[in-house]
Design a protein around this motif. Structure first.
Motif, short mmCIF file in Angstrom:
data_model
loop_
_atom_site.label_atom_id
_atom_site.label_comp_id
_atom_site.label_asym_id
_atom_site.label_seq_id
_atom_site.Cartn_x
_atom_site.Cartn_y
_atom_site.Cartn_z
N THR A 120 0.72 -1.34 0.03
CA THR A 120 0.09 0.02 0.21
C THR A 120 0.94 1.27 -0.06
OG1 THR A 120 -0.24 -0.19 2.25
CG2 THR A 120 -1.88 -1.17 1.28
N GLU A 121 2.14 1.13 0.09
CA GLU A 121 3.12 2.07 0.15
C GLU A 121 3.32 2.62 -1.24
OE1 GLU A 121 5.59 -1.17 -0.08
OE2 GLU A 121 3.77 -0.80 1.21
N LEU A 122 4.03 3.85 -1.31
CA LEU A 122 4.43 4.31 -2.69
C LEU A 122 5.25 3.34 -3.28
CD1 LEU A 122 4.75 6.71 -4.48
CD2 LEU A 122 6.88 7.26 -3.44
N LEU A 123 4.89 3.05 -4.42
CA LEU A 123 5.32 2.00 -5.44
C LEU A 123 6.60 2.83 -6.16
CD1 LEU A 123 5.93 -0.90 -6.26
CD2 LEU A 123 4.13 -0.45 -8.37
N SER A 124 7.67 2.83 -6.02
CA SER A 124 8.56 3.69 -6.61
C SER A 124 8.73 3.71 -8.19
CB SER A 124 10.09 3.67 -6.03
OG SER A 124 10.57 2.26 -6.17
N MET A 125 9.32 4.63 -8.95
CA MET A 125 9.29 4.62 -10.21
C MET A 125 10.17 3.40 -10.95
SD MET A 125 7.09 6.81 -10.77
CE MET A 125 7.14 7.35 -12.47
N GLY A 270 5.12 3.89 -11.75
CA GLY A 270 4.89 3.65 -10.36
C GLY A 270 3.39 3.83 -9.91
N ARG A 271 3.38 3.85 -8.45
CA ARG A 271 1.88 4.00 -8.06
C ARG A 271 1.87 4.67 -6.78
NH1 ARG A 271 0.96 -0.48 -5.17
NH2 ARG A 271 1.51 1.02 -3.41
N ASP A 272 0.90 5.62 -6.66
CA ASP A 272 0.70 6.42 -5.38
C ASP A 272 0.27 5.59 -4.22
OD1 ASP A 272 1.12 8.70 -3.90
OD2 ASP A 272 -0.01 9.91 -5.08
N THR A 273 0.57 6.09 -3.00
CA THR A 273 0.11 5.54 -2.01
C THR A 273 -1.54 5.03 -2.07
OG1 THR A 273 -0.19 7.40 -0.61
CG2 THR A 273 1.76 6.11 -0.34
N ILE A 274 -1.77 3.68 -1.53
CA ILE A 274 -3.20 3.41 -1.33
C ILE A 274 -3.38 3.53 -0.02
CG2 ILE A 274 -4.58 1.34 -1.43
CD1 ILE A 274 -2.66 0.35 -3.69
N ASP A 277 -8.72 1.61 3.49
CA ASP A 277 -9.97 1.79 4.05
C ASP A 277 -10.72 2.83 3.05
OD1 ASP A 277 -8.42 3.88 4.75
OD2 ASP A 277 -9.42 4.20 6.49
N ARG A 278 -10.09 3.27 2.19
CA ARG A 278 -10.94 4.35 1.29
C ARG A 278 -10.82 3.95 -0.14
NH1 ARG A 278 -8.12 9.90 3.34
NH2 ARG A 278 -8.56 9.77 5.52
N CYS A 279 -10.35 2.68 -0.60
CA CYS A 279 -10.07 2.29 -1.75
C CYS A 279 -10.38 0.69 -2.11
CB CYS A 279 -8.83 2.74 -2.29
SG CYS A 279 -8.29 1.94 -4.06
N GLU A 280 -10.89 0.30 -2.97
CA GLU A 280 -10.88 -0.99 -3.48
C GLU A 280 -10.37 -1.10 -4.82
OE1 GLU A 280 -14.18 -3.82 -2.95
OE2 GLU A 280 -15.09 -2.46 -1.59
N ARG A 281 -9.25 -1.89 -4.95
CA ARG A 281 -8.65 -1.88 -6.36
C ARG A 281 -8.15 -3.37 -6.38
NH1 ARG A 281 -3.00 -0.29 -7.90
NH2 ARG A 281 -3.05 0.75 -9.90
N LEU A 282 -8.41 -3.68 -7.93
CA LEU A 282 -7.85 -4.90 -8.28
C LEU A 282 -7.41 -4.72 -9.81
CD1 LEU A 282 -7.05 -8.01 -8.71
CD2 LEU A 282 -9.49 -8.50 -8.96
N LEU A 283 -6.13 -4.70 -10.37
CA LEU A 283 -5.53 -4.37 -11.43
C LEU A 283 -5.09 -5.52 -12.14
CD1 LEU A 283 -5.13 -1.59 -13.02
CD2 LEU A 283 -2.77 -1.55 -12.02
N LEU A 284 -5.52 -5.66 -13.27
CA LEU A 284 -4.90 -6.66 -14.14
C LEU A 284 -3.80 -6.13 -15.06
CD1 LEU A 284 -8.37 -8.59 -15.11
CD2 LEU A 284 -6.66 -8.88 -13.03
N ARG A 285 -2.77 -7.09 -15.11
CA ARG A 285 -1.53 -6.70 -16.09
C ARG A 285 -1.19 -8.01 -16.84
NH1 ARG A 285 3.66 -6.30 -12.25
NH2 ARG A 285 3.46 -8.49 -13.06
#
Length: 306
Positions: A120-125, A270-274, A277-285
């Protein structure tokens, strides 16, 4: 600030894509991703059915393409087929034998996965598997949200040419040198670590620049002298900082019914922090290789050691 390329499917294109997905599912009920792909390649002509996707990606010049107005599904199998069809529209979807053996990766906050993208933390570039050779490195990533509700974090996008505009010339000169070592394999099924000497910036006339970042994989080469090592370390830091700055400028929150096609060599991501409790996310790659490179393997289960 310039805008990233986008493609909005027409209702006709959306319906055609839906029909393709239903055709695959009807003929491959309860099957694997490889079976879906086998049917697609043998029975369908995705690029002829949806030429707009290939045309938009080919014209992007190293930028990611934001695709909108895609069909939406409650069934994850249909979303997986959608992700694979988008990949097949621009190249050949592949899986990696020493990585996760899967043509689709589910990216979500979970403690069950050791992948960095599962937190859930910042996913670095980074560029995915940037240390792999030209024979097998994924050249494109296709991202499709199956679930994306609440405060969806931004997918951070940093085209290499924009990153380079923030860097001083002496920094770029250092990045062009083979002063960096990529250490990889300890988390894969190789069983031992491999070290490859590399440059982090490649520029060829008529092509978008290539930038390489991959979490902590790259370090200054151990054989460098103290001054060269210090400069290489500083250049790596400046590259990472510039990529994050650009990534936050161009980042987008990908919603359901959308996709992003990312040229992996030419765009750091990358990806910003998640906020769980405020987000539901399932990303397919899915990972995509150019057809000619994939054909050399004779199989779409690719060896990273190639």
């Amino acid at each position: 600030m310039r805008t990233m390329p986008s493609l909005e499917l027409t209702l006709e294109d959306q319906n055609r894509l839906t029909d393709l997905i239903e055709t695959v599912l009807e003929n491959c009920p309860g099957q694997t991703e490889f079976r879906y792909l086998s049917y697609v390649r043998q029975q369908l002509e995705v690029r002829k059915e949806l030429p707009c996707i290939e045309e938009a990606f080919a014209a992007s010049g190293g930028d990611p393409v934001h695709v909108r107005h895609l069909p939406q599904f409650d069934d994850v199998e249909r979303s997986k087929i959608l992700c694979l069809l988008l990949g097949e529209a621009i190249g050949t979807c592949v899986a990696y034998a020493e990585y996760n053996h899967s043509y689709i990766t589910d990216i979500r906050p979970t403690t069950l996965s050791s992948e960095k993208s599962s937190g859930t933390e910042l996913l670095s570039m980074h560029n995915d598997l940037a240390w792999a050779s030209d024979n097998c490195r994924p050249r494109t990533l296709v991202l499709v949200p199956h679930v994306a509700s609440g405060e969806v974090p931004k997918t951070l996008l940093a085209p290499a040419r924009d990153v380079l505009e923030l860097l001083a010339e002496d920094t770029k000169d250092t990045l062009r040198l083979r002063h960096f070592e990529a250490r990889s394999g300890s988390a894969l099924s190789w069983g031992y670590e491999r070290v490859r000497r590399m440059e982090l910036l490649i520029e060829e006339e008529g092509k978008p620049p290539v930038v390489r970042l991959n979490f902590g994989t790259y370090t200054p080469a151990v054989s460098l002298g103290p001054s060269e090592r210090e400069r290489a370390s500083q250049a790596l830091t400046e590259l990472s900082q510039a990529a994050l700055e650009i990534g936050r400028q161009y980042g987008i929150s990908i919603r359901k019914g959308e996709s992003v096609l990312i040229p992996n060599d030419h765009c750091v991501h990358g990806r910003d922090t998640i906020q769980p409790d405020r987000c539901e996310r399932l990303l397919l790659r899915s990972y995509v290789l150019p057809d000619a490179i994939a054909a050399r393997h004779g199989n779409s289960m690719v060896q990273l050691s190639s």
